[in-house]
Enzyme design. Structure first.
Site, PDB file in Angstrom:
ATOM      1  CG  ASN A   9      -1.729   1.243   1.375  1.00  0.00           C
ATOM      2  OD1 ASN A   9      -1.771   2.067   0.458  1.00  0.00           O
ATOM      3  ND2 ASN A   9      -2.391   1.394   2.509  1.00  0.00           N
ATOM      4  CE  LYS A  11      -0.151   3.132   4.768  1.00  0.00           C
ATOM      5  NZ  LYS A  11       0.006   3.225   6.224  1.00  0.00           N
ATOM      6  CG  HIS A  94      -5.699   1.918   5.177  1.00  0.00           C
ATOM      7  ND1 HIS A  94      -5.259   2.848   6.090  1.00  0.00           N
ATOM      8  CD2 HIS A  94      -4.706   1.012   5.036  1.00  0.00           C
ATOM      9  CE1 HIS A  94      -4.036   2.513   6.483  1.00  0.00           C
ATOM     10  NE2 HIS A  94      -3.671   1.413   5.855  1.00  0.00           N
ATOM     11  CD  GLU A  96      -2.839   5.430   6.684  1.00  0.00           C
ATOM     12  OE1 GLU A  96      -2.872   5.460   5.444  1.00  0.00           O
ATOM     13  OE2 GLU A  96      -1.895   4.905   7.324  1.00  0.00           O
ATOM     14  CD  GLU A 166      -3.271  -2.379   7.314  1.00  0.00           C
ATOM     15  OE1 GLU A 166      -2.186  -2.643   6.784  1.00  0.00           O
ATOM     16  OE2 GLU A 166      -3.872  -1.307   7.137  1.00  0.00           O
ATOM     17  N   GLY A 172       2.698   2.383  10.808  1.00  0.00           N
ATOM     18  CA  GLY A 172       3.636   3.486  10.656  1.00  0.00           C
ATOM     19  C   GLY A 172       4.338   3.880  11.943  1.00  0.00           C
ATOM     20  CB  SER A 212       5.503  -1.773  11.861  1.00  0.00           C
ATOM     21  OG  SER A 212       5.073  -0.440  12.128  1.00  0.00           O
TER      22      SER A 212
END
Ligand code: 13P
Length: 248
Positions: A9, A11, A94, A96, A166, A172, A212
């Protein structure tokens, strides 16, 4: 029994020229991969990357999809548009998007449904926040998100669904769920699917870990029986790093 799937991904990173450079570097490094390999660049990079990966074992995915076929939805892209530029996969829900763009379990369900009905494979993301894990709500949260995301899909349509677990606190941050934590929570997700669709169907659904994940921890995670692959952020932005994960 379940073929592993490793997806990058990207992003909001890479211009089209940079995306082409990255994927050109990746092709020779992952050509013998035993897993499915997917890259998910930004929408503006999809056509250029599609061109470069033609005839290779790398598949193309988008990072989001709208649920309408077309219409007045400024800034959105339909499943047919993504297919037209060569996508076979699309990430949906996702964290985010849930955190920053108002994505809800309802819209995740609508987007996943539109993707699957159009013939794309939806990579549906679920995962708990840090305080939810600390307070002991992880299992409830991931089971609920999973069931809500899949609502209305048939057992047959689940062939076109991948779930990505996730944990939000691991994205991150350099913090990774332990192999055992990831395995256990993915087991909870599989049980939630089994409660709706039966164990045979649940055993066939591929469930990735994301957060990660990188060359140094991929082996331990992939050795876990429930973990069928990874959704990779930071470590997918350099060809050598991503190849290390793919060739676990
Ligand atoms: P990182 O690998 O950078 O933690 O990102 C994970 C992720 O969000 C993939 O979708």
């Amino acid at each position: 029994m379940r073929k592993p799937i490793i997806a990058g991904n990207w992003k909001m990173n890479k211009t089209p020229a940079e995306a082409v450079e990255l994927v050109k570097g990746l092709i020779p490094l992952v050509k013998d991969a035993k897993c499915d390999v997917v890259v998910c660049p930004t929408a503006v990079c999809l056509p250029a990357v599609a061109e470069v990966i033609k005839g290779t074992n790398i598949k193309l995915g988008a990072q989001n999809v709208h649920f309408a076929e077309k219409g007045a939805y400024t800034g959105e892209l339909s499943a047919d548009m993504l297919k037209a530029v060569g996508c076979e996969y699309v990430i949906v829900g996702h964290s985010e998007r849930r955190q920053y763009f108002g994505e809800t379990d309802k819209t995740v369900n609508l987007r996943a449904t539109a993707a699957v009905k159009a013939g794309l494979t939806a990579i549906i993301c679920v995962g708990e926040m840090k305080d939810e894990r600390v307070d002991g709500y992880t299992d409830i949260i991931v089971a609920y998100q999973t069931k809500m995301a899949l609502k209305g899909l048939t057992a047959e349509e689940l062939n076109h669904v991948v779930i990505a677990y996730e944990p939000v606190w691991a994205i991150g941050t350099g913090l990774t769920a332990t192999d055992e934590q990831a395995n256990e929570t993915i087991g909870v997700i599989r049980k939630a699917i089994a409660e709706v669709y039966g164990d045979d169907v649940a055993q066939k659904v591929r469930i990735q870990y994301g957060g990660s994940m990188k060359g140094s921890n991929v082996k331990g995670l992939m050795a876990q029986p429930e973990i069928d692959g990874g959704l990779i952020g930071g470590a997918s932005l350099k060809a050598e790093d991503f190849a290390q994960v793919v060739n676990f």
